[in-house]
Design a protein around this motif. Structure first.
Motif, short mmCIF file in Angstrom:
data_model
loop_
_atom_site.label_atom_id
_atom_site.label_comp_id
_atom_site.label_asym_id
_atom_site.label_seq_id
_atom_site.Cartn_x
_atom_site.Cartn_y
_atom_site.Cartn_z
N THR A 11 0.86 -1.29 -0.07
CA THR A 11 -0.25 0.00 -0.13
C THR A 11 0.88 1.18 -0.19
O THR A 11 2.20 1.25 0.60
N ALA A 12 0.55 2.47 -0.68
CA ALA A 12 1.02 3.63 -0.34
C ALA A 12 1.44 4.09 0.79
O ALA A 12 2.48 4.51 1.08
N PRO A 13 0.55 4.22 1.84
CA PRO A 13 1.04 4.53 3.14
C PRO A 13 2.09 3.73 3.71
O PRO A 13 2.94 4.02 4.48
N LEU A 14 2.00 2.41 3.53
CA LEU A 14 3.05 1.59 4.16
C LEU A 14 4.49 2.06 3.38
O LEU A 14 5.51 2.05 4.07
N ALA A 15 4.31 2.17 2.03
CA ALA A 15 5.72 2.57 1.37
C ALA A 15 6.17 4.00 1.89
O ALA A 15 7.53 3.80 2.35
N LEU A 16 5.35 4.83 2.02
CA LEU A 16 5.76 6.04 2.67
C LEU A 16 6.36 5.91 4.06
O LEU A 16 7.32 6.61 4.38
N GLN A 17 5.39 5.12 4.96
CA GLN A 17 6.26 4.91 6.26
C GLN A 17 7.40 4.41 6.40
O GLN A 17 8.47 5.01 7.11
N ALA A 18 7.82 3.21 5.44
CA ALA A 18 8.99 2.80 5.28
C ALA A 18 9.84 3.71 4.87
O ALA A 18 11.21 3.68 5.27
N ALA A 19 9.57 4.28 3.78
CA ALA A 19 10.60 5.17 3.41
C ALA A 19 10.98 6.39 4.31
O ALA A 19 12.11 6.98 4.40
N LEU A 20 9.96 6.90 5.09
CA LEU A 20 10.18 7.84 5.99
C LEU A 20 11.32 7.24 7.15
O LEU A 20 12.37 7.98 7.77
N LEU A 21 11.01 6.06 7.83
CA LEU A 21 12.12 5.48 8.70
C LEU A 21 13.42 5.22 7.87
O LEU A 21 14.30 5.40 8.58
N SER A 22 13.52 4.79 6.57
CA SER A 22 14.86 4.73 6.20
C SER A 22 15.55 6.27 6.09
O SER A 22 16.56 6.16 6.29
N ALA A 23 14.69 7.10 5.73
CA ALA A 23 15.29 8.45 5.65
C ALA A 23 15.58 8.87 7.10
O ALA A 23 16.84 9.40 7.09
N ARG A 24 15.19 8.95 8.06
CA ARG A 24 15.39 9.21 9.42
C ARG A 24 16.62 8.61 9.68
O ARG A 24 17.74 9.11 10.49
N LYS A 25 16.70 7.03 9.61
CA LYS A 25 17.84 6.49 9.87
C LYS A 25 19.10 6.77 8.89
O LYS A 25 20.26 6.97 9.67
N CYS A 26 19.10 7.13 7.73
CA CYS A 26 20.31 7.28 7.08
C CYS A 26 20.80 8.83 7.44
O CYS A 26 21.84 9.06 7.33
N ARG A 27 19.83 9.71 7.64
CA ARG A 27 20.02 10.80 7.97
C ARG A 27 20.97 11.07 9.15
O ARG A 27 21.82 11.80 9.42
N HIS A 28 20.34 10.18 10.27
CA HIS A 28 21.15 10.04 11.63
C HIS A 28 22.40 9.61 11.37
O HIS A 28 23.25 10.16 11.92
N ARG A 29 22.69 8.43 10.54
CA ARG A 29 23.95 8.02 10.40
C ARG A 29 24.78 9.01 9.60
O ARG A 29 26.15 9.19 9.90
N ARG A 30 24.36 9.55 8.77
CA ARG A 30 25.25 10.72 7.94
C ARG A 30 25.49 11.65 8.84
O ARG A 30 26.57 12.19 8.65
#
Length: 91
Positions: free
Chosen positions: A59-78
């Protein structure tokens, strides 16, 4: 520390949440040969830290949720890598 706010579960709510939180996002749907829908999404901010990886879900909401979590994690690492570089630089 307070509990994290739960993410919206509907598409309109998720899009509004991302806009309010000043995230840029893109999602697309694709119909597979067997007739099922797949949604891919990417979430980012237009700064040096960028965003995360493209995520795929049913579903689109699940894809957006997963992408948001990925973005937060990647930004934190950077951000942590940048902080280490600054700390390691000689004065």
């Amino acid at each position: 520390m307070s509990a994290p706010t739960p993410l919206p579960t509907d598409l309109d709510g998720m899009c509004e949440f991302l806009r309010r939180s000043k995230w840029d996002f893109k999602f697309v749907s694709r119909t597979l040969p067997d007739g099922t829908q797949r949604y891919s999404a990417n979430v980012w901010r237009s700064d040096a830290l960028g965003g995360g990886h493209k995520c795929v879900a049913l579903t689109a909401p699940l894809a957006l949720q997963a992408a948001l979590l990925s973005a937060r994690k990647c930004r934190h690492r950077r951000q942590q890598r940048q902080a280490k570089r600054v700390k390691a630089m000689p004065a």
